[in-house]
Design an enzyme around this catalytic site. Structure first.
Site, short mmCIF file in Angstrom:
data_model
loop_
_atom_site.label_atom_id
_atom_site.label_comp_id
_atom_site.label_asym_id
_atom_site.label_seq_id
_atom_site.Cartn_x
_atom_site.Cartn_y
_atom_site.Cartn_z
CD GLU A 47 -31.63 2.69 20.79
OE1 GLU A 47 -31.17 1.73 21.18
OE2 GLU A 47 -32.24 2.85 19.68
CB VAL A 90 -34.50 -5.54 24.85
CG1 VAL A 90 -34.53 -4.29 25.23
CG2 VAL A 90 -34.78 -5.44 23.28
CE LYS A 134 -32.10 1.31 16.16
NZ LYS A 134 -32.81 1.16 17.56
CB CYS A 159 -29.61 -0.24 19.42
SG CYS A 159 -30.02 -1.27 20.46
C1 ACM Z 1 -32.73 -1.46 19.85
O1 ACM Z 1 -32.64 -1.21 18.73
N1 ACM Z 1 -32.91 -0.46 20.88
C2 ACM Z 1 -33.34 -2.75 20.63
#
Ligand code: ACM
Length: 262
Positions: free
Chosen positions: A42, A173, A113, A146
């Site tokens: 990402e 994370v 996203k 992510c």
């Molecule tokens: C994330 O969505 N980069 C934790």
């Protein structure tokens, strides 16, 4: 068999030449490994922990004309497919946490996203496009980014569109995703390929451990926490067409959506 790979690297927020060099290195490694389908992390052009929106804007590029995108398009020539997380500036100046997909030298789609994580909402507009599935070389490739992992609906939406594998750029994370993707695989009988970062940026630590999982929930490959490189595997993607988890149970057709209303 399709040679699929996840590329794991460290990145530096705001250091565009450094990040491009890292991407170029992963593309070269993938080239040498004979990779046909490659997933990169990402926000790989920009880094992640921006001080403010102005810093994110200074890192953002247009898709598909941007400098990183041009590298991806070139790598994808000759029938290859690559997806990479891009800090995107749209024509109207809006910033998106996006994933650009290139195949056979062409821009196939951009996914923005849907589920923004933490402070990402201060920088990026939430996605305004459906979860995409790209048909390429006889198989179907789903894309999510992510934190979309936390929402089973995302993977399920891709599976219902016939995706054989979910390509998943990430900057993880929280310590849960690698395990959760095993479940996403099992409940959809689908492959997954998560490409993560490693290292630390302004106090935020990324967990590495990029991985691929099989429709039966096996971890096919998993990188170390701190490791840079391309991890590949030869996958029989057609295995994702078998949705029977027992002789009598089909993971998609046995759903009872009429009873899922609140
Ligand atoms: C994330 O969505 N980069 C934790």
């Amino acid at each position: 068999m399709t040679i699929v790979a996840v590329g794991q690297t460290d990145l530096e927020v705001g250091n565009l030449p450094h990040n491009r060099q890292r991407i170029r290195r992963l593309l070269d490694d993938a080239d040498h490994a004979g990779v046909q389908v490659l997933v990169l992390p990402e926000l790989a052009n920009s880094g992640y922990v921006f001080a403010d929106r102005a810093e994110a804007a200074a890192c953002a590029e247009h898709i598909p004309e941007g400098a990183t995108c041009r590298l991806l398009a070139e790598w994808s020539q000759g029938g290859r497919l690559v997806v990479c997380g891009i800090c995107e500036r749209a024509d109207d100046g809006t910033l998106y946490n996006a994933a650009a997909v290139f195949a056979s030298g062409e821009h196939k789609t951009t996914y923005r996203k849907l589920h923004l994580f933490g402070k990402e909402g201060d920088l990026f507009a939430p996605g305004d496009t459906p979860l995409p599935v790209i048909a390429h070389g006889g198989f179907r490739y789903g894309v999510m980014i992510c934190f979309d992992w936390l929402f089973p609906e995302a993977a399920r939406t891709l599976a219902l569109q016939g995706a054989h594998i979910i390509l998943h750029p990430a900057n993880l994370v929280l310590p849960y995703c690698q395990a959760a993707m095993i479940t996403r695989s099992i409940e959809n009988r689908i492959f997954t390929a998560t490409a993560n970062r490693y290292g630390e940026e302004r106090g935020t630590v990324f967990s590495g451990m990029s991985q691929m999982t099989s429709p039966r929930g096996a971890v096919i490959v998993r990188a170390a926490e701190r490791w840079r490189g391309v991890l590949s595997a030869a996958l029989d993607l057609a295995l994702a067409e078998d949705k029977m988890i027992t002789e009598r149970n089909h993971v998609l057709n046995d759903r009872r959506p009429e009873w899922y209303r609140l």
